[in-house]
Write an enzyme that holds these catalytic residues in place. Sequence first.
Site, PDB file in Angstrom:
ATOM      1  N   ARG A 255       0.828  -1.213   0.000  1.00 41.47           N
ATOM      2  CA  ARG A 255       0.000   0.000   0.000  1.00 41.47           C
ATOM      3  C   ARG A 255       0.859   1.258   0.000  1.00 41.47           C
ATOM      4  O   ARG A 255       0.500   2.276  -0.600  1.00 41.47           O
ATOM      5  CB  ARG A 255      -0.920  -0.027   1.214  1.00 41.47           C
ATOM      6  CG  ARG A 255      -2.019   1.024   1.199  1.00 41.47           C
ATOM      7  CD  ARG A 255      -3.132   0.619   2.153  1.00 41.47           C
ATOM      8  NE  ARG A 255      -4.178   1.626   2.186  1.00 41.47           N
ATOM      9  CZ  ARG A 255      -4.332   2.503   3.180  1.00 41.47           C
ATOM     10  NH1 ARG A 255      -3.497   2.485   4.209  1.00 41.47           N
ATOM     11  NH2 ARG A 255      -5.302   3.385   3.169  1.00 41.47           N
TER      12      ARG A 255
ATOM     13  N   HIS B 257       0.261   4.307  -2.603  1.00 39.31           N
ATOM     14  CA  HIS B 257      -0.028   5.676  -2.172  1.00 39.31           C
ATOM     15  C   HIS B 257       1.102   6.633  -2.562  1.00 39.31           C
ATOM     16  O   HIS B 257       0.853   7.828  -2.759  1.00 39.31           O
ATOM     17  CB  HIS B 257      -0.277   5.724  -0.664  1.00 39.31           C
ATOM     18  CG  HIS B 257      -1.657   5.297  -0.282  1.00 39.31           C
ATOM     19  ND1 HIS B 257      -2.434   5.992   0.628  1.00 39.31           N
ATOM     20  CD2 HIS B 257      -2.425   4.256  -0.690  1.00 39.31           C
ATOM     21  CE1 HIS B 257      -3.610   5.393   0.752  1.00 39.31           C
ATOM     22  NE2 HIS B 257      -3.617   4.328  -0.028  1.00 39.31           N
TER      23      HIS B 257
ATOM     24  N   ASN C 204      -3.906   8.911   4.285  1.00 38.12           N
ATOM     25  CA  ASN C 204      -2.749   8.262   4.903  1.00 38.12           C
ATOM     26  C   ASN C 204      -2.771   8.271   6.428  1.00 38.12           C
ATOM     27  O   ASN C 204      -2.236   7.361   7.065  1.00 38.12           O
ATOM     28  CB  ASN C 204      -1.457   8.950   4.442  1.00 38.12           C
ATOM     29  CG  ASN C 204      -1.245   8.851   2.948  1.00 38.12           C
ATOM     30  OD1 ASN C 204      -1.702   7.910   2.309  1.00 38.12           O
ATOM     31  ND2 ASN C 204      -0.555   9.824   2.371  1.00 38.12           N
TER      32      ASN C 204
ATOM     33  N   HIS D 242      -6.500  -6.198  -2.246  1.00 35.19           N
ATOM     34  CA  HIS D 242      -7.305  -6.288  -1.034  1.00 35.19           C
ATOM     35  C   HIS D 242      -7.603  -7.738  -0.655  1.00 35.19           C
ATOM     36  O   HIS D 242      -8.402  -7.986   0.243  1.00 35.19           O
ATOM     37  CB  HIS D 242      -8.598  -5.495  -1.198  1.00 35.19           C
ATOM     38  CG  HIS D 242      -8.401  -4.018  -1.075  1.00 35.19           C
ATOM     39  ND1 HIS D 242      -9.432  -3.107  -1.149  1.00 35.19           N
ATOM     40  CD2 HIS D 242      -7.275  -3.276  -0.864  1.00 35.19           C
ATOM     41  CE1 HIS D 242      -8.954  -1.878  -1.009  1.00 35.19           C
ATOM     42  NE2 HIS D 242      -7.643  -1.961  -0.839  1.00 35.19           N
TER      43      HIS D 242
END
Length: 323
Positions: free
Chosen positions: A63, A67, A95, A195
């Site tokens: 992740r 990001h 975040n 996910h």
Amino acid sequence: MASSFIISFALLACALFLMSGTSSAQLTHNFYSKSCPKVFDAVGSVVRAAVAKEKRMGASLLRLHFHDCFVNGCDGSILLDDTSSFTGEKTAGPNNNSVRGFNVIDDVKKKVEKVCPGVVSCADILAISAFESVIALGGPAWTVKLGRRDSKTASLAAANSGVIPPPQSTLSNLINRFQAVGLSARDMVALSGAHTIGQARCTTFRARIYNDTNINAAFAKSRQSNCPRPAGSGDNNLAPLDVRTPNNFDNSYYGNLISQKGLLRSDQQLHNGGSTDSLVELYNRNPESFFRDFAAAMIRMGDIRPLTGSNGEIRKNCRVVNS
């Protein structure tokens, strides 16, 4: 199964390079072949140890790369701490109290610096750490392209600008935000398969489990037991994004969506009578297709607006710019 795809992934990477407007000719799979030939061993040893200690860490490191790339490109800016001259991205809405794994990246950087000091960027460390995390949890391999340099600044405003899709996103919102960085709807559905690992905080899925109708009733009730109302109560309680195999990188995420057991509202949007239903169904019945498309999408995501050549720097410490 993952190893059998490595050659085809390499060929696919070449094709994607020719097609993608976000690709950089300066990123190559052998960028460190002479300057730091053991970089994958160094990164992998730290990542594997961290994931063995806490399975969730694999999802967290993956992740971080995601990001980072979506905010001003894959430049390691997400790793920078706030300074007197800028407020970084760590406290941005997408975040704050969410992204994690910074200490593991610190450990990786220390290990890499011992092997080849001043050579490997923090942006590339994020890319390799994401790769090693997926492998450690049973996912596919791909050809990681390298040669990124590190940003000398970060932007709270950019991270808050909406480029990172929130968990309440509609399908059109998801497609548009991925297209804005050069990724297709197919890439979006494949990358959402990440996910299949990791967990989410109650505050990100409370509205779904109490208000949505496109959700399995028993599933919603089971999640409500650990995510009570009203807001503010149990906000940080965690639930697995994949109810079936939360610690294995596999295709069960897509089966969850077909059964209306997507934890996040944005997850369930992928199979909700829209244009991506058929892809979800394909990945559910054909894990090889998912692995292949996920790997291709990771290559393309890693190509988003990298700093190369004389731009940026190679940080000595991933949290601060060089003095």
